[in-house]
Scaffold this active site. Structure first.
Site, PDB file in Angstrom:
ATOM      1  N   HIS A 101       0.874  -1.182   0.000  1.00 44.10           N
ATOM      2  CA  HIS A 101       0.000   0.000   0.000  1.00 44.10           C
ATOM      3  C   HIS A 101       0.907   1.226   0.000  1.00 44.10           C
ATOM      4  CE1 HIS A 101      -4.212  -0.924  -0.057  1.00 44.10           C
ATOM      5  NE2 HIS A 101      -3.984  -1.983   0.686  1.00 44.10           N
ATOM      6  N   ASP A 106      -5.000   2.164   1.972  1.00 46.84           N
ATOM      7  CA  ASP A 106      -5.332   1.508   3.243  1.00 46.84           C
ATOM      8  C   ASP A 106      -5.916   2.524   4.223  1.00 46.84           C
ATOM      9  OD1 ASP A 106      -2.844   2.762   3.207  1.00 46.84           O
ATOM     10  OD2 ASP A 106      -1.889   1.352   4.581  1.00 46.84           O
ATOM     11  N   TYR A 298      -7.910   8.373 -17.606  1.00 44.78           N
ATOM     12  CA  TYR A 298      -8.886   9.048 -16.754  1.00 44.78           C
ATOM     13  C   TYR A 298      -9.154  10.460 -17.279  1.00 44.78           C
ATOM     14  CZ  TYR A 298      -7.711   5.395 -13.327  1.00 44.78           C
ATOM     15  OH  TYR A 298      -7.515   4.204 -12.699  1.00 44.78           O
ATOM     16  N   GLU A 372      -0.164   8.269  11.185  1.00 43.38           N
ATOM     17  CA  GLU A 372      -1.487   7.690  11.462  1.00 43.38           C
ATOM     18  C   GLU A 372      -2.443   8.659  12.167  1.00 43.38           C
ATOM     19  OE1 GLU A 372      -0.042   4.050  13.195  1.00 43.38           O
ATOM     20  OE2 GLU A 372      -0.661   2.901  11.438  1.00 43.38           O
TER      21      GLU A 372
END
Ligand SMILES: [Zn+2]
Ligand SMILES: [Zn+2]
Length: 395
Positions: A101, A106, A298, A372
């Site tokens: 990841h 994630d 895209y 985090e």
């Protein structure tokens, strides 16, 4: 510190970290996110939402129907990892060889599950509907396009959609917004220059595709500087050149691979037309032929300015105006663009950089990581945006 919402969300931080690390340790590539998808649907079911699986193979959609009629707001996370070996010395390093990841998807999944947990705890206060979209394959596979084609923005019809990406160029605690264009259209091409091989000492009886490639490489770069309005943005990059075998052979052909980026449909079209004209001109002038495979990727990601203002204002309420930055568009791509083609919304950035913790590496690096703290922070920002959009109580 007067931020009761932040305090409430901080209670789920350990849980968010646990979920993010679990996903981080077992990354899955685009359209193969079966375990991640299972984890997502199990939590959404536990929260008591309506859950529909099997979108675009592994996508999951959760719906919280609030009391009474109201608008429907959607939020979206991508779930895929990348084919890359992780080099981070962390206990939760990827357990899958060659997969990682390295783009923070994630974290996106964990943050959206955090938002789900938050609203499940106050579901009787929600007026309107909230839809959670977990899509596969953002990294080139266009999972978002498939979800949109399969009708993810219908039943109930989504009135506005928001998506975020963690952003290693801003410190944690900051939000970055784009007023309109956020990311580029990402097209690509493969050119084959078809010459005629022979002995390197007798070029006059061959047609040298290497010489043609040399001219073409310089000419193609002049398109951006000489055909595109300098006030528009465009990139043409040739990323791969291959041809030939040794010093004394003129090869039959040369292959060139490249990418083309633009921020509006007119420029996008102009680049396509000019690239083919330049190839034709250069190759013909040297008496050769070519084959061109030009593929659209895209589309340009275009935010609704009103929705971007809503994001800025709702986030500012929690973190202050000084922590919300207006960013210049990036020439990278994002398949969130497909949702925004059909529905107003905004795509924004959540700072995840932390110099002290050494979290400074760019996307797709084997050392990419996130601070985090962005997990509860991201939950808070989405909750504020949804509250603002649905006109729920301010906290
Ligand atoms: Zn990525
Ligand atoms: Zn990404």
């Amino acid at each position: 510190m007067e931020n009761p919402l932040k305090e409430k969300i901080s209670e789920m931080k350990d849980w968010l970290v646990e979920i993010r690390r679990k996903i981080h340790m077992y990354p899955e590539l685009g359209f193969e996110e079966t375990e991640t998808s299972k984890l997502v649907s199990e939590w959404l079911e536990r929260f008591g939402f309506q859950v529909k699986k099997g979108w675009a193979k592994t996508g999951v959609v959760g719906l919280l129907e609030g009391r009474g009629p109201g608008k429907t707001v959607a939020i979206r996370a991508d779930m895929d990892g990348l084919p890359l070996e992780e080099a981070n010395p962390v206990p939760y390093v990827s357990r899958i060889k060659g997969k990682m990841h390295a783009c923070g998807h994630d974290a996106h999944v964990a943050i959206l599950l955090g938002v789900a947990r938050f609203f499940s705890s106050i579901r009787n206060q929600v007026g309107g509907n909230i839809k959670w979209i977990f899509q596969p394959a953002e990294e080139g596979g266009g999972g978002g396009r498939v979800m949109v084609e399969e009708g993810v923005l219908e039943n109930p019809k989504v009135d506005a959609i928001f998506g975020a990406h963690v952003f290693p160029f801003l410190p944690t605690g900051k939000v970055g917004i784009y007023e309109r264009e956020g990311l580029a259209a990402t097209d690509r091409f493969t050119i084959h220059i078809l010459g005629k091989g022979g002995h390197a000492a007798a070029p006059h009886v061959s047609k040298d595709p290497i010489l043609a490639a040399g001219h073409l490489i310089t000419q193609i770069h002049a398109i951006v500087s000489r055909n595109i309005n300098p006030l528009d943005s465009a990139v043409v990059t040739i990323g791969k050149v291959s041809g030939g075998t040794t010093f004394n052979i003129i090869p039959d052909e040369v292959e060139l691979l490249g990418t083309v980026r633009s921020l509006n449909p007119e420029v996008r079209e102009e680049l396509k037309v000019r690239i083919e004209q330049v190839i034709q001109g250069v190759v013909c002038s040297l008496g050769m032929d070519y084959r061109l495979d030009y593929r659209r990727g895209y589309p340009v990601l275009v935010n609704d300015p009103e929705m971007s203002r809503l994001v800025a204002s709702a986030c500012s309420e929690g973190i202050g105006e000084k922590n919300v930055e207006v960013l210049k568009p990036s020439m990278g791509g994002e398949d969130f663009a497909y949702y925004l083609e059909r529905c107003p919304g905004s795509f924004f950035r959540l700072g995840c950089r932390n110099e002290e913790k050494g979290i400074v590496h760019p996307y797709h690096s084997s050392l990419f990581n996130i601070d985090e703290e962005v997990l509860p922070f991201g939950v808070e920002m989405f909750v504020r945006i949804i509250n603002r959009y649905l006109g729920l109580n301010k906290s």
